[in-house]
Design a protein around this motif. Structure first.
Motif, PDB file in Angstrom:
ATOM      1  N   MET A 141       0.846  -1.197   0.000  1.00  0.00           N
ATOM      2  CA  MET A 141       0.000   0.000   0.000  1.00  0.00           C
ATOM      3  C   MET A 141       0.883   1.248   0.000  1.00  0.00           C
ATOM      4  N   THR A 142       0.505   2.236  -0.805  1.00  0.00           N
ATOM      5  CA  THR A 142       1.205   3.518  -0.853  1.00  0.00           C
ATOM      6  C   THR A 142       0.301   4.590  -0.267  1.00  0.00           C
ATOM      7  N   VAL A 143       0.872   5.455   0.589  1.00  0.00           N
ATOM      8  CA  VAL A 143       0.072   6.467   1.288  1.00  0.00           C
ATOM      9  C   VAL A 143       0.641   7.854   0.993  1.00  0.00           C
ATOM     10  N   PHE A 144      -0.248   8.777   0.652  1.00  0.00           N
ATOM     11  CA  PHE A 144       0.112  10.184   0.456  1.00  0.00           C
ATOM     12  C   PHE A 144      -0.764  11.028   1.375  1.00  0.00           C
ATOM     13  N   SER A 145      -0.172  12.082   1.965  1.00  0.00           N
ATOM     14  CA  SER A 145      -0.938  12.967   2.843  1.00  0.00           C
ATOM     15  C   SER A 145      -0.542  14.413   2.585  1.00  0.00           C
ATOM     16  N   GLY A 146      -1.508  15.316   2.705  1.00  0.00           N
ATOM     17  CA  GLY A 146      -1.234  16.738   2.570  1.00  0.00           C
ATOM     18  C   GLY A 146      -2.388  17.465   1.910  1.00  0.00           C
ATOM     19  N   ASN A 147      -2.233  18.767   1.786  1.00  0.00           N
ATOM     20  CA  ASN A 147      -3.238  19.571   1.096  1.00  0.00           C
ATOM     21  C   ASN A 147      -3.141  19.327  -0.404  1.00  0.00           C
ATOM     22  N   ILE A 148      -4.273  19.178  -1.042  1.00  0.00           N
ATOM     23  CA  ILE A 148      -4.261  18.931  -2.480  1.00  0.00           C
ATOM     24  C   ILE A 148      -4.492  20.239  -3.243  1.00  0.00           C
ATOM     25  N   ARG A 149      -4.154  20.211  -4.505  1.00  0.00           N
ATOM     26  CA  ARG A 149      -4.416  21.296  -5.430  1.00  0.00           C
ATOM     27  C   ARG A 149      -5.135  20.723  -6.649  1.00  0.00           C
ATOM     28  N   LYS A 150      -5.623  21.610  -7.497  1.00  0.00           N
ATOM     29  CA  LYS A 150      -6.226  21.197  -8.757  1.00  0.00           C
ATOM     30  C   LYS A 150      -5.275  20.277  -9.510  1.00  0.00           C
ATOM     31  N   MET A 151      -5.809  19.227 -10.125  1.00  0.00           N
ATOM     32  CA  MET A 151      -4.964  18.316 -10.887  1.00  0.00           C
ATOM     33  C   MET A 151      -4.323  19.040 -12.070  1.00  0.00           C
ATOM     34  N   HIS A 152      -3.024  18.830 -12.253  1.00  0.00           N
ATOM     35  CA  HIS A 152      -2.340  19.334 -13.438  1.00  0.00           C
ATOM     36  C   HIS A 152      -2.748  18.463 -14.627  1.00  0.00           C
ATOM     37  N   VAL A 153      -2.978  19.092 -15.768  1.00  0.00           N
ATOM     38  CA  VAL A 153      -3.441  18.341 -16.938  1.00  0.00           C
ATOM     39  C   VAL A 153      -2.544  18.608 -18.137  1.00  0.00           C
ATOM     40  N   SER A 154      -2.496  17.637 -19.013  1.00  0.00           N
ATOM     41  CA  SER A 154      -1.764  17.744 -20.272  1.00  0.00           C
ATOM     42  C   SER A 154      -2.309  16.644 -21.181  1.00  0.00           C
ATOM     43  N   THR A 155      -1.740  16.516 -22.380  1.00  0.00           N
ATOM     44  CA  THR A 155      -2.101  15.400 -23.248  1.00  0.00           C
ATOM     45  C   THR A 155      -0.832  14.729 -23.753  1.00  0.00           C
ATOM     46  N   ASP A 156      -0.938  13.449 -24.052  1.00  0.00           N
ATOM     47  CA  ASP A 156       0.205  12.738 -24.614  1.00  0.00           C
ATOM     48  C   ASP A 156       0.172  12.830 -26.132  1.00  0.00           C
ATOM     49  N   ALA A 157       1.036  12.085 -26.788  1.00  0.00           N
ATOM     50  CA  ALA A 157       1.144  12.160 -28.243  1.00  0.00           C
ATOM     51  C   ALA A 157      -0.133  11.719 -28.950  1.00  0.00           C
ATOM     52  N   ASN A 158      -0.954  10.916 -28.268  1.00  0.00           N
ATOM     53  CA  ASN A 158      -2.213  10.443 -28.841  1.00  0.00           C
ATOM     54  C   ASN A 158      -3.406  11.290 -28.400  1.00  0.00           C
ATOM     55  N   HIS A 159      -3.099  12.435 -27.774  1.00  0.00           N
ATOM     56  CA  HIS A 159      -4.126  13.361 -27.292  1.00  0.00           C
ATOM     57  C   HIS A 159      -5.014  12.740 -26.212  1.00  0.00           C
ATOM     58  N   GLN A 160      -4.424  11.844 -25.414  1.00  0.00           N
ATOM     59  CA  GLN A 160      -5.147  11.360 -24.242  1.00  0.00           C
ATOM     60  C   GLN A 160      -4.789  12.243 -23.052  1.00  0.00           C
ATOM     61  N   ALA A 161      -5.794  12.617 -22.296  1.00  0.00           N
ATOM     62  CA  ALA A 161      -5.583  13.484 -21.141  1.00  0.00           C
ATOM     63  C   ALA A 161      -4.736  12.787 -20.091  1.00  0.00           C
TER      64      ALA A 161
END
Length: 279
Positions: free
Chosen positions: A1-21
């Motif tokens: 199991m992997t655990v992350f904790s902290g305040n979150i922000r808006k997800m960063h977005v981009s697209t790959d070479a096939n235009h998948q988000a």
């Protein structure tokens, strides 16, 4: 199991070479590749702490997707003209933060068409390599920039003219219901430009002939990492349900899709302190 904790922000977005988000969630000082979690079991717990995304002060309530009340009332980026750019008042000398306005508003903007389940018009500051992060945030499967204008105020005035012929809202429930039928954005663009031609001519007479230009571009198709769309949407509210878990079945817009037809708008909870466990 992997655990992350902290305040979150808006997800960063981009697209790959096939235009998948592609999606990355900032949490604390870490970044989680959310695409890699598709079909994984996730557990999310809100620990009742919210910190303003601008000044970091602890706040009982979040406004405008992550701000404390003081920042809501003081920052230019939280002013009502951000939602209604045609009401920009920088030229009147009343901008809350003139330097911020000069950087973010007094530069070229794009007016675009998008398919988010229904056709809509919108504005964006950046189209990088043919893609705007705003299109991904809205869950658009198709997008096409149609006009480049001189500043944010003009973009709002053009958008207002467009709204006489096409809507400017994204229905998030429709957007999450599935893959919409492809639309002919070129045909829609050509018809819309004819419809708003008198308004554009009037705006050019006010702001100059170089203030508005047509954009030569082809429609972009954007794909989303979704295994299963919900049949009947059940929205998760962290303020009422501070813990949820299940299989992540997709990401679209700024929404996580989970088994059981559940969805959560992660952008809404920017500034919330979360613990995310991944199995």
């Amino acid at each position: 199991m992997t655990v992350f904790s902290g305040n979150i922000r808006k997800m960063h977005v981009s697209t790959d070479a096939n235009h998948q988000a592609q999606y990355v969630l900032p949490i604390g000082d870490k970044h989680i590749d959310i695409n890699s979690l598709i079909d994984s079991h996730v557990s999310v717990t809100f620990d009742s702490t919210i910190n303003c995304v601008h000044c970091s002060v602890k706040t009982k309530k979040s406004f405008n997707q992550g701000y404390c009340y003081r920042c809501l009332t003081k920052l230019a980026q939280c002013d009502s003209c951000i939602i209604k750019p045609e009401t920009c008042h920088y030229h009147e000398g009343t901008c809350r933060e003139p330097e911020w306005g000069e950087t973010h508003c007094l530069n070229d903007h794009f007016v675009y068409l998008a398919n988010t389940g229904t056709l809509k018009v919108g504005i964006t500051r950046h189209v990088t390599d043919g893609v705007s992060s705003r299109w991904i945030d809205q869950g658009a499967t198709q997008a096409l920039p149609i006009l480049r204008v001189g500043n944010r105020r003009i973009s709002g005035l053009v958008e207002t003219a467009c709204k006489g012929f096409i809507g400017d809202k994204t229905n998030w429930r429709t957007m999450l219901k599935g893959q919409p039928e492809a639309a002919d954005l070129v045909q829609t663009r050509d018809a819309l430009l004819r419809d708003i031609s008198p308004a554009v001519t009037e705006l050019k007479s006010r702001f100059g002939l170089q203030s508005i230009h047509e954009v030569e571009a082809s429609p972009l198709t954007i794909h989303y990492p979704v295994l299963h769309y919900p049949d009947k949407i059940k929205s998760i509210n962290l303020d009422k349900t501070p813990h949820f878990e299940g299989t992540l079945t997709g990401i679209k817009g700024q929404y996580w899709l989970l088994d059981g037809d559940r969805v959560i708008n992660m952008r809404k909870y920017a500034g919330y302190a979360l613990t995310i466990e991944i199995e």
